[in-house]
Design a protein around this motif. Structure first.
Motif, short mmCIF file in Angstrom:
data_model
loop_
_atom_site.label_atom_id
_atom_site.label_comp_id
_atom_site.label_asym_id
_atom_site.label_seq_id
_atom_site.Cartn_x
_atom_site.Cartn_y
_atom_site.Cartn_z
N PRO A 35 0.54 -1.90 -0.19
CA PRO A 35 0.44 0.15 0.08
C PRO A 35 1.16 1.39 0.03
N GLY A 36 2.09 1.09 0.90
CA GLY A 36 2.51 2.16 0.56
C GLY A 36 3.07 2.74 -0.86
N VAL A 37 3.34 1.99 -1.64
CA VAL A 37 3.84 1.75 -3.28
C VAL A 37 2.95 2.98 -3.97
N SER A 38 3.72 4.23 -4.48
CA SER A 38 1.98 5.36 -5.38
C SER A 38 1.39 4.74 -6.11
N CYS A 39 1.83 3.49 -6.59
CA CYS A 39 1.12 3.29 -7.91
C CYS A 39 0.61 1.73 -7.52
N PHE A 40 -0.13 1.44 -6.19
CA PHE A 40 -0.38 0.42 -5.35
C PHE A 40 -2.12 0.41 -6.40
N THR A 41 -2.72 -0.92 -6.05
CA THR A 41 -3.38 -1.40 -7.07
C THR A 41 -3.29 -0.71 -8.90
N LYS A 91 -13.95 -19.37 -7.30
CA LYS A 91 -15.55 -19.95 -7.20
C LYS A 91 -15.03 -20.08 -5.79
N ASN A 92 -14.39 -21.03 -5.23
CA ASN A 92 -13.98 -21.62 -3.69
C ASN A 92 -14.86 -20.98 -2.87
N ARG A 93 -13.65 -20.01 -2.77
CA ARG A 93 -13.15 -18.93 -1.85
C ARG A 93 -14.85 -17.95 -2.47
N LEU A 94 -15.37 -17.46 -3.31
CA LEU A 94 -16.47 -17.03 -2.86
C LEU A 94 -18.21 -17.80 -2.42
N SER A 139 -12.02 -1.09 -13.55
CA SER A 139 -11.09 -2.59 -12.32
C SER A 139 -11.73 -3.78 -12.45
N CYS A 140 -10.44 -4.29 -11.37
CA CYS A 140 -10.78 -5.95 -11.27
C CYS A 140 -11.92 -5.32 -10.57
N PRO A 141 -12.97 -6.71 -10.52
CA PRO A 141 -14.26 -6.69 -9.14
C PRO A 141 -13.65 -6.87 -7.82
N PHE A 142 -12.57 -7.51 -7.77
CA PHE A 142 -11.74 -7.33 -6.35
C PHE A 142 -10.53 -6.99 -6.08
N VAL A 143 -10.86 -5.78 -6.35
CA VAL A 143 -9.74 -4.77 -5.97
C VAL A 143 -10.71 -3.49 -5.61
N ARG A 144 -9.72 -2.78 -4.04
CA ARG A 144 -10.66 -1.73 -3.94
C ARG A 144 -9.11 -0.69 -3.27
N LEU A 154 -9.20 -7.77 -2.44
CA LEU A 154 -10.35 -8.76 -1.70
C LEU A 154 -9.89 -10.41 -1.72
N ILE A 155 -9.16 -10.86 -2.81
CA ILE A 155 -9.19 -12.41 -2.59
C ILE A 155 -8.06 -12.84 -2.84
#
Length: 266
Positions: A27-33, A52-55, A91-96, A102-103
């Motif tokens: 998270p400290g890298v300026s380009c995070f995500t 699919k198992n994770r969800l 965005s990827c649906p799993f990124v915040r 998130l996965i």
């Protein structure tokens, strides 16, 4: 595969598992995500099982909600890619923004590889050597971090070798079809079977156990019990069946699951 507005340069220098490089992402890298936006993420069979198992949803539901079908270049094979959000960043649906992925522990193989690329399996088979290379993008600042790795250490840390092992049968199918190119025509039925076996494990389970499949094919009781209980074993069994069906089916329609293939996740 990155959107063209971003420069994606693969340095044409061969790396080995012992080659060293500096990289880190946090998270400290300026380009995070940023690398999770405007990107084409092709999903592998094992990726879909993990996610699919994770969800806690079926593969049918995962494919319908989170993927879009594409045709793999030079093979004509159908593959699922991640369906991006219809937002400004695509965005990827799993990124915040703050939490990142998130996965993360069950993220796709394409995300695990980055920033190391690997040559195609056909190259490795021809030369006998692994061929890795570095992917540099203008937007990625992770290369400026001081944490140092060997390629082998990075792959182990990211779980790439495990992903590759469980996807091996699928990779063999793709490489073999690529060697034939578009000269080997596949029927629409064959494409649908390929997609179901490789990406819809729940659909393939129904196909095996709720149709005449086990009456048509003579499968040992041990294998039947394995594939009934273990979806990784079922996936590997499916790869073997597809190989026989598409490339080496004998006149009587028999096939034998590949000897020695690891078929469970244990």
């Amino acid at each position: 595969m990155i959107d063209q507005e971003f420069k994606n340069q693969a340095v044409p220098v061969q790396l080995t598992r012992d080659s060293r490089f500096c990289f880190d992402c946090h998270p400290g890298v300026s380009c995070f995500t940023d690398c999770c936006r405007k990107i084409n993420i092709m999903l592998t069979p094992y990726d879909i099982i993990r996610m699919k198992n994770r969800l806690d949803i079926s593969s049918d539901e995962f494919l319908a909600v989170y993927t879009e079908p594409r045709i793999l270049e030079k093979t004509g094979l159908p593959v699922p890619t991640m369906r991006l959000l219809d937002d400004e960043k695509q965005s990827c649906p799993f990124v915040r923004d703050e939490e990142g992925c998130l996965i993360y522990s069950d993220r796709p193989s394409a995300c695990r590889y980055y920033p190391i690329g690997m040559a195609t399996r056909s190259h490795v088979e021809e030369t006998g050597d692994d061929f890795f290379f570095m992917i540099n993008e203008d937007r990625c600042k992770g290369h400026q971090e001081e944490k140092e790795w060997t390629v082998g250490e990075w792959r182990m840390d990211q779980g790439v070798d495990k992903q590759d092992m469980f996807n091996e049968g699928w990779t063999e199918l793709v490489v073999r079809k690529k060697s034939f190119g578009m000269t080997m025509d596949m029927t629409e039925k064959s494409r649908k079977l390929f997609f179901m076996v490789c990406y819809n494990i729940d659909g393939f389970r129904r196909f095996v156990f709720e149709s005449d499949f086990l009456k048509v094919h003579t499968i040992s009781e041990d294998i039947v019990e394995k594939i009934k209980k273990d979806e990784i074993a079922l996936l590997q069994f499916g790869f073997d069946w597809l190989r026989a069906l598409l490339f080496q089916l004998d006149p009587e329609g028999r096939f034998t699951p590949k000897e020695g293939r690891k078929v469970t996740a244990d």
